[in-house]
Design a protein around this motif. Structure first.
Motif, PDB file in Angstrom:
ATOM      1  N   LYS A 161       5.327  39.664  -1.695  1.00 31.26           N
ATOM      2  CA  LYS A 161       4.817  40.684  -0.764  1.00 31.26           C
ATOM      3  C   LYS A 161       5.046  42.087  -1.323  1.00 31.26           C
ATOM      4  O   LYS A 161       4.404  43.044  -0.904  1.00 31.26           O
ATOM      5  CB  LYS A 161       5.508  40.571   0.602  1.00 31.26           C
ATOM      6  CG  LYS A 161       5.236  39.282   1.336  1.00 31.26           C
ATOM      7  CD  LYS A 161       6.056  39.214   2.616  1.00 31.26           C
ATOM      8  CE  LYS A 161       5.917  37.885   3.310  1.00 31.26           C
ATOM      9  NZ  LYS A 161       6.804  37.784   4.492  1.00 31.26           N
ATOM     10  N   TYR A 162       5.995  42.198  -2.255  1.00 32.47           N
ATOM     11  CA  TYR A 162       6.357  43.492  -2.821  1.00 32.47           C
ATOM     12  C   TYR A 162       6.052  43.560  -4.315  1.00 32.47           C
ATOM     13  O   TYR A 162       6.582  44.419  -5.026  1.00 32.47           O
ATOM     14  CB  TYR A 162       7.853  43.758  -2.569  1.00 32.47           C
ATOM     15  CG  TYR A 162       8.214  43.637  -1.111  1.00 32.47           C
ATOM     16  CD1 TYR A 162       7.962  44.685  -0.225  1.00 32.47           C
ATOM     17  CD2 TYR A 162       8.762  42.460  -0.603  1.00 32.47           C
ATOM     18  CE1 TYR A 162       8.261  44.567   1.121  1.00 32.47           C
ATOM     19  CE2 TYR A 162       9.071  42.334   0.743  1.00 32.47           C
ATOM     20  CZ  TYR A 162       8.812  43.388   1.595  1.00 32.47           C
ATOM     21  OH  TYR A 162       9.110  43.269   2.925  1.00 32.47           O
ATOM     22  N   GLY A 163       5.227  42.635  -4.783  1.00 38.45           N
ATOM     23  CA  GLY A 163       4.844  42.622  -6.194  1.00 38.45           C
ATOM     24  C   GLY A 163       5.978  42.233  -7.122  1.00 38.45           C
ATOM     25  O   GLY A 163       6.023  42.666  -8.267  1.00 38.45           O
ATOM     26  N   ALA A 164       6.897  41.415  -6.628  1.00 35.52           N
ATOM     27  CA  ALA A 164       8.054  41.030  -7.421  1.00 35.52           C
ATOM     28  C   ALA A 164       8.204  39.507  -7.444  1.00 35.52           C
ATOM     29  O   ALA A 164       7.347  38.786  -6.952  1.00 35.52           O
ATOM     30  CB  ALA A 164       9.320  41.685  -6.851  1.00 35.52           C
ATOM     31  N   THR A 165       9.297  39.054  -8.033  1.00 40.10           N
ATOM     32  CA  THR A 165       9.641  37.635  -8.073  1.00 40.10           C
ATOM     33  C   THR A 165      11.112  37.508  -7.693  1.00 40.10           C
ATOM     34  O   THR A 165      11.860  38.500  -7.661  1.00 40.10           O
ATOM     35  CB  THR A 165       9.465  37.050  -9.486  1.00 40.10           C
ATOM     36  OG1 THR A 165      10.382  37.717 -10.368  1.00 40.10           O
ATOM     37  CG2 THR A 165       8.041  37.200  -9.994  1.00 40.10           C
ATOM     38  N   MET A 166      11.527  36.276  -7.458  1.00 34.25           N
ATOM     39  CA  MET A 166      12.933  36.026  -7.171  1.00 34.25           C
ATOM     40  C   MET A 166      13.791  36.472  -8.349  1.00 34.25           C
ATOM     41  O   MET A 166      14.854  37.065  -8.151  1.00 34.25           O
ATOM     42  CB  MET A 166      13.155  34.545  -6.879  1.00 34.25           C
ATOM     43  CG  MET A 166      14.593  34.208  -6.564  1.00 34.25           C
ATOM     44  SD  MET A 166      14.893  32.460  -6.392  1.00 34.25           S
ATOM     45  CE  MET A 166      14.769  31.930  -8.089  1.00 34.25           C
ATOM     46  N   SER A 167      13.341  36.219  -9.569  1.00 34.30           N
ATOM     47  CA  SER A 167      14.107  36.609 -10.761  1.00 34.30           C
ATOM     48  C   SER A 167      14.308  38.117 -10.821  1.00 34.30           C
ATOM     49  O   SER A 167      15.404  38.589 -11.167  1.00 34.30           O
ATOM     50  CB  SER A 167      13.397  36.141 -12.031  1.00 34.30           C
ATOM     51  OG  SER A 167      13.378  34.747 -12.085  1.00 34.30           O
ATOM     52  N   ILE A 168      13.284  38.858 -10.482  1.00 33.97           N
ATOM     53  CA  ILE A 168      13.412  40.324 -10.463  1.00 33.97           C
ATOM     54  C   ILE A 168      14.422  40.742  -9.401  1.00 33.97           C
ATOM     55  O   ILE A 168      15.287  41.579  -9.652  1.00 33.97           O
ATOM     56  CB  ILE A 168      12.034  41.002 -10.246  1.00 33.97           C
ATOM     57  CG1 ILE A 168      11.179  40.836 -11.500  1.00 33.97           C
ATOM     58  CG2 ILE A 168      12.197  42.474  -9.868  1.00 33.97           C
ATOM     59  CD1 ILE A 168       9.748  41.347 -11.362  1.00 33.97           C
ATOM     60  N   GLY A 169      14.322  40.155  -8.217  1.00 34.34           N
ATOM     61  CA  GLY A 169      15.276  40.477  -7.146  1.00 34.34           C
ATOM     62  C   GLY A 169      16.704  40.172  -7.561  1.00 34.34           C
ATOM     63  O   GLY A 169      17.622  40.969  -7.323  1.00 34.34           O
TER      64      GLY A 169
END
Length: 155
Positions: free
Chosen positions: A27-35
């Motif tokens: 939803k925010y243009g990211a992935t779990m890995s980025i988070g």
């Protein structure tokens, strides 16, 4: 899930959690890995790139891809390590700090909702089971090479 093996329960649960986090991050243009990377980078001092992979349990190839994506999105900057000029320190940008807070909120919400559905006793048992499994693996008490088995038998 009572008839399932322990490893199946762990794998299926982790895959469900990862899918949930990836859906939320998308939803925010990211992935779990980025988070996860955002949460693993020290807000004030950054982190040496060589320390980030082991901390996250990521292979170098995956980490490189994640960091490249984060840099392209303006979430991090790489700076020379002032102590060792060969190394790099990963720092969060202003946008990275904002997204870090969003990741933190997401993780805490997951924790709070799960805790609302379980007693403290069950959470303690869950943590105890995970600790035992991690200990058995770390001490190579489940699988080990023949040489290790021979050494153990000698001692």
């Amino acid at each position: 899930m009572k008839d399932q093996t322990i490893d199946y329960i762990l794998r299926a649960t982790w895959q469900a959690v990862a899918r949930m986090y990836n859906e939320e991050a998308s939803k925010y243009g990211a992935t779990m890995s980025i988070g996860f990377a955002l949460l693993s980078i020290d807000k004030e001092n950054g982190i040496p790139s060589t320390a980030l992979g082991p901390q996250m349990g990521m292979e170098p190839t995956s980490l490189t891809r994640t960091l490249k994506s984060m840099e392209e999105k303006g979430l991090i900057v790489r700076k020379k390590n002032p102590v060792d000029g060969r190394g790099v320190i990963i720092h969060l940008t202003k946008l990275g700090l904002e997204k870090r807070e969003l990741s933190k909120t997401t993780v805490l919400k997951f924790n709070d909702i799960v805790k609302d559905h379980l007693s403290q006793e069950k959470l303690d048992h869950f943590a105890e089971v995970a600790e035992v499994i991690n200990g058995l693996i770390a001490e190579k008490q489940i699988y080990h090479t023949e040489n290790e088995a021979e050494e153990s038998a000698k001692n």
